[in-house]
Design an enzyme around this catalytic site. Structure first.
Site, short mmCIF file in Angstrom:
data_model
loop_
_atom_site.label_atom_id
_atom_site.label_comp_id
_atom_site.label_asym_id
_atom_site.label_seq_id
_atom_site.Cartn_x
_atom_site.Cartn_y
_atom_site.Cartn_z
N LYS A 197 0.78 -1.28 0.10
CA LYS A 197 -0.04 -0.13 -0.11
C LYS A 197 0.89 1.35 0.04
O LYS A 197 1.42 1.54 0.95
CB LYS A 197 -0.95 -0.12 1.10
CG LYS A 197 -1.94 0.90 1.16
CD LYS A 197 -2.72 1.97 2.23
CE LYS A 197 -1.62 2.89 2.73
NZ LYS A 197 -1.53 3.99 1.72
N GLU A 275 9.95 1.11 10.48
CA GLU A 275 10.94 2.12 10.31
C GLU A 275 10.22 3.23 10.47
O GLU A 275 9.62 3.85 9.67
CB GLU A 275 11.64 2.04 8.75
CG GLU A 275 12.37 0.86 8.25
CD GLU A 275 13.78 0.42 8.95
OE1 GLU A 275 14.04 1.29 9.70
OE2 GLU A 275 14.19 -0.76 8.87
N CYS A 309 13.64 10.42 7.07
CA CYS A 309 13.75 10.04 8.33
C CYS A 309 15.00 10.10 8.83
O CYS A 309 15.04 10.11 10.03
CB CYS A 309 12.96 8.78 8.61
SG CYS A 309 13.62 7.61 7.63
N GLU A 407 10.58 15.86 14.70
CA GLU A 407 11.07 15.80 13.40
C GLU A 407 10.73 16.75 12.69
O GLU A 407 9.53 17.00 12.35
CB GLU A 407 10.76 14.25 13.03
CG GLU A 407 11.54 13.72 11.82
CD GLU A 407 11.18 12.32 11.55
OE1 GLU A 407 10.04 11.84 11.74
OE2 GLU A 407 11.96 11.78 10.74
P1 ADP Z 1 3.73 10.69 6.87
O1 ADP Z 1 3.20 11.65 8.14
O2 ADP Z 1 5.29 10.93 6.59
O3 ADP Z 1 2.59 10.81 5.71
P2 ADP Z 1 2.38 8.39 7.87
O4 ADP Z 1 2.84 7.39 8.77
O5 ADP Z 1 1.16 9.06 7.97
O6 ADP Z 1 3.59 9.21 7.30
O7 ADP Z 1 2.26 7.54 6.15
C1 ADP Z 1 3.11 6.51 5.91
C2 ADP Z 1 2.23 5.44 5.34
O8 ADP Z 1 1.13 5.12 6.18
C3 ADP Z 1 1.37 6.03 4.08
O9 ADP Z 1 1.38 4.98 3.10
C4 ADP Z 1 0.31 6.24 4.82
O10 ADP Z 1 -0.89 5.84 3.74
C5 ADP Z 1 -0.01 5.25 5.99
N1 ADP Z 1 -0.90 5.23 6.76
C6 ADP Z 1 -1.40 6.56 7.23
N2 ADP Z 1 -2.22 6.21 8.34
C7 ADP Z 1 -2.63 4.89 8.27
C8 ADP Z 1 -3.29 4.11 9.22
N3 ADP Z 1 -4.27 4.64 9.99
N4 ADP Z 1 -3.22 2.81 9.01
C9 ADP Z 1 -2.49 2.31 8.00
N5 ADP Z 1 -1.71 2.88 7.06
C10 ADP Z 1 -1.56 4.27 7.46
#
Ligand code: ADP
Length: 505
Positions: A197, A275, A309, A407
Site C-alpha cells: 500500500k 522504520e 527520516c 522531527e
Molecule cells: P507521513 O506523516 O510521513 O505521511 P504516515 O505514517 O502518515 O507518514 O504515512 C506512511 C504510510 O502509512 C502511508 O502509506 C500512509 O498512507 C500510511 N498510513 C497512514 N495512516 C495509516 C493508518 N491509520 N493505517 C494504515 N496505514 C496508514
C-alpha cells in the site's frame, strides 16, 4: 523533453496532465493478481504535483474489500511461490532490476512530478531503489540454514529458513520507489508474496514499479499494489495487519501510525518490521574538518528538502569551531541551494510534499522563534509561493523548542553550541528516537568513543550519506524494529524451522 509514445495505454496518457515525460509506466488502477483493477466502488482520488498543484491523475481508491481481494491473491500465490527455487526467484528479481534500470529516466520524471523531488535526486532514488532488487536477487541464493552439533549420537539437528507467508508492505511518499523495493526485494527473495500500500501522495511510482514487475515475469499474485485515499487508508491498513491470511507487516512512516499498526499486529501476533521517525543529531567537534562537516550537513539535511527520516535534525557544534562552522554553512546554503520545481535543471530544493507538511514546518519555525531561537537565514515560505519553503538556519535553540524535540521534515537547520563531549552525548541521547546520528571529528579515539555511545541504529562518522542496499538500515528506541537492506533484511520475511532427525544408528 519530447512526449514519449505510449504503448497500449492511451487512455491513461490522457489522464496525466503536466507530466512532460509520459510512458507506458503510467497506470491509474491498482495491480492485483497480475491485472489492473478498478475499485469495486469505482471511486478514485487525485494525485497532485506539489510543485504547481496540478492534478496529475486520478487513481483507484481501494477499500477494505478490494484489499481483501489482493490479500487472497497473495495468499493463493504463496502456495506455489514458496516452492520456487532460490535461483528461479533470483532470476526474476534480477530481470525486474534490469527493467527498472532501463526505465530509469521515465521513473525519475514520474517521481519528480508526484513527490517534488529534484530530478537528479529522483534519478538517484531510482538507482538506490533498483539496487535492492539486484542485491536481493543475489541474496536469495544465500538464505542458508545451519547444522548444529547434536547432544545425542542418535540425533542430528538442523535449522532451515522458511518464508513467513503473505507480507503487507506499507510505504511512505518520501522514497516512493526505494521503500517498496527495499521491502519487496527481501520478501520475494525469501519466498514470501506481498501486498503493497503506497502513500496517497505517490501511488504512480508504485504502480510503475508494478508494471515492471509484471514485465519481468513476477507471477500473478506475488506482488500486488493497492492504492487508497487518506479516507480509506485506516480501514485498508487495519485489514493488512489483522487479516488471518497475512503473516507479517513491514511499515515505513510516522511513529504514531507505526504504533497503531504494532497494536493491530499484536492481535494476531504477527511479525512486524517498523522504520519510524528519527530525530537525528549531527555533532561537529572542535577537531572536525569544517569544509567536510558543512558538506556532510548539506547532504544529511537537504536531501528531499529535509523530508527524510534520517535527515539531520539537531545540529550540535562545539564552541571552538562554532563561528567558523556557522558562517561557512550559511555561505554554502546561500551559494548552493536552489529552490524551485524539481523538474527544472539546476534546482536542488523542491517543494514540500503537501499543505500539511508546509504548515507543520511553518509552525516549527514560528514556535521555536517565539521560544527564543534566532533566525540567521530564511524562516519563511519561499518567494515562489506554493509549497516552497526557504532554506533556514536557527541558532540559540534548545531541547524545549519544536525544532529540537520534533522531527522537522523540512529545510531547517537548528543549531546549538556545546562545550564538552559529554555534554554533546547527553544531549544527543536525550530523545525517544534512535534512527540515524552523525558526527564529525578527526580525533580517532573520539570517533570510536562517540560512535559507541550514541544511542542510534546508524551512525555516520565523517559522513552525511549513509544509505545503501548493503547497509543495515533501522533504528532503536521508538524509531523502529528490525533492519532493512543488507543480509539482515531477510530476517523479517523468514522464520527458523528446527528439524530434529532421530533414530540414527
Ligand atoms: P507521513 O506523516 O510521513 O505521511 P504516515 O505514517 O502518515 O507518514 O504515512 C506512511 C504510510 O502509512 C502511508 O502509506 C500512509 O498512507 C500510511 N498510513 C497512514 N495512516 C495509516 C493508518 N491509520 N493505517 C494504515 N496505514 C496508514
Amino acid at each position: 523533453m519530447m512526449l514519449r509514445s505510449v504503448t497500449g495505454v492511451c487512455c491513461l496518457r490522457r489522464s496525466i496532465i503536466g507530466v512532460r515525460y509520459v510512458s507506458s509506466l503510467v497506470h491509474n488502477k491498482a495491480y492485483i493478481d497480475g491485472g489492473w483493477v478498478e475499485a469495486q466502488s469505482g471511486n478514485v482520488f487525485p494525485v497532485n504535483n506539489p510543485a504547481n498543484g496540478e492534478v496529475l491523475s486520478h487513481v483507484a481508491d481501494m477499500c477494505e474489500s478490494d484489499t481483501q481481494t489482493a490479500i487472497d491473491a497473495a495468499h493463493n500465490a504463496f502456495v506455489t511461490w514458496k516452492t520456487t527455487t532460490a535461483k528461479e526467484r533470483s532470476v526474476l528479481l534480477r530481470r525486474w532490476y534490469e527493467l527498472v534500470e532501463t526505465h530509469k529516466t521515465d521513473l525519475a520524471h514520474l517521481m519528480t512530478s508526484e513527490c517534488g523531488k529534484p530530478l537528479a535526486e529522483a534519478h538517484g532514488e531510482v538507482s538506490y531503489g533498483s539496487s535492492f532488487l539486484e542485491f536481493y536477487a543475489e541474496e536469495a541464493r544465500r538464505i542458508y540454514g545451519e547444522v548444529v552439533p547434536s547432544p545425542h549420537p542418535s540425533k542430528e539437528i538442523l535449522f532451515i529458513r522458511q518464508p513467513i507467508g503473505v507480507a503487507s508492505l506499507i510505504t511512505p511518499w518520501n522514497f516512493p520507489i526505494a521503500m517498496i523495493t527495499r521491502k519487496a526485494g527481501a520478501a520475494l527473495a525469501s519466498g514470501c508474496t506481498c501486498v503493497v500500500k503506497p502513500a496517497e501522495d505517490t501511488p504512480l511510482s508504485a504502480l510503475a514499479i508494478a508494471h515492471l514487475a509484471h514485465q519481468a515475469g513476477i507471477p500473478p499474485g506475488v506482488f500486488n499494489v493497492v492504492t487508497s485515499s487518506r479516507a480509506n487508508t485506516p480501514d485498508v491498513g487495519k485489514l493488512m495487519c489483522t487479516s488471518p491470511k497475512v503473516a507479517g507487516v513491514s511499515f515505513t512512516g510516522s511513529t504514531a501510525v507505526g504504533k497503531l499498526l504494532y497494536e493491530w499486529c499484536s492481535v494476531g501476533v504477527k511479525r512486524i518490521g517498523l522504520e519510524l521517525g528519527g530525530n537525528a543529531v549531527f555533532i561537529v567537534f572542535n577537531s572536525a574538518n569544517v569544509t567536510a562537516a558543512v558538506d556532510g550537513l548539506i547532504n544529511a539535511k537537504f536531501r528531499n528538502a529535509g523530508q527524510t527520516c534520517i535527515s539531520a535534525n539537531r545540529i550540535l557544534v562545539q564552541s571552538g569551531i562554532y563561528e567558523e562552522f556557522l558562517s561557512s554553512l550559511k555561505a554554502a546554503m546561500m551559494d548552493r541551494l536552489v529552490v524551485g520545481d524539481g523538474a527544472k535543471e539546476g534546482v536542488n530544493q523542491g517543494p514540500l510534499i503537501n499543505d500539511n507538511q508546509f504548515r507543520r514546518v511553518e509552525r516549527v519555525v514560528s514556535e521555536s522563534v517565539s521560544c527564543g531561537a534566532e533566525l540567521v537565514l530564511g524562516g519563511h515560505g519561499h518567494e515562489l509561493g506554493g509549497l516552497f519553503y526557504s532554506p533556514t538556519i536557527l541558532t540559540h535553540v534548545n531541547k524545549h523548542m519544536p525544532c529540537f524535540n520534533e522531527e522537522i521534515f523540512g529545510p531547517i537547520v537548528a543549531i546549538k553550541k556545546f562545550e564538552t563531549e559529554d555534554e554533546a552525548i547527553t544531549e544527543a541521547n536525550c530523545t525517544n528516537h534512535g534512527l540515524a546520528s552523525y558526527f564529525y571529528s578527526q580525533d580517532v579515539s573520539q570517533t570510536w568513543r562517540v560512535g559507541r555511545q550514541l544511542e542510534a541504529g546508524m551512525v555516520g562518522i565523517n559522513e552525511g550519506l549513509i544509505s545503501c542496499c548493503e547497509g543495515a538500515f533501522g533504528g532503536i528506541k521508538q524509531s523502529g524494529l528490525g533492519r532493512e537492506g543488507s543480509r539482515h533484511g531477510i530476517d523479517d520475511y523468514t522464520y527458523i524451522k528446527y528439524l530434529c532427525f532421530g533414530g540414527i544408528n
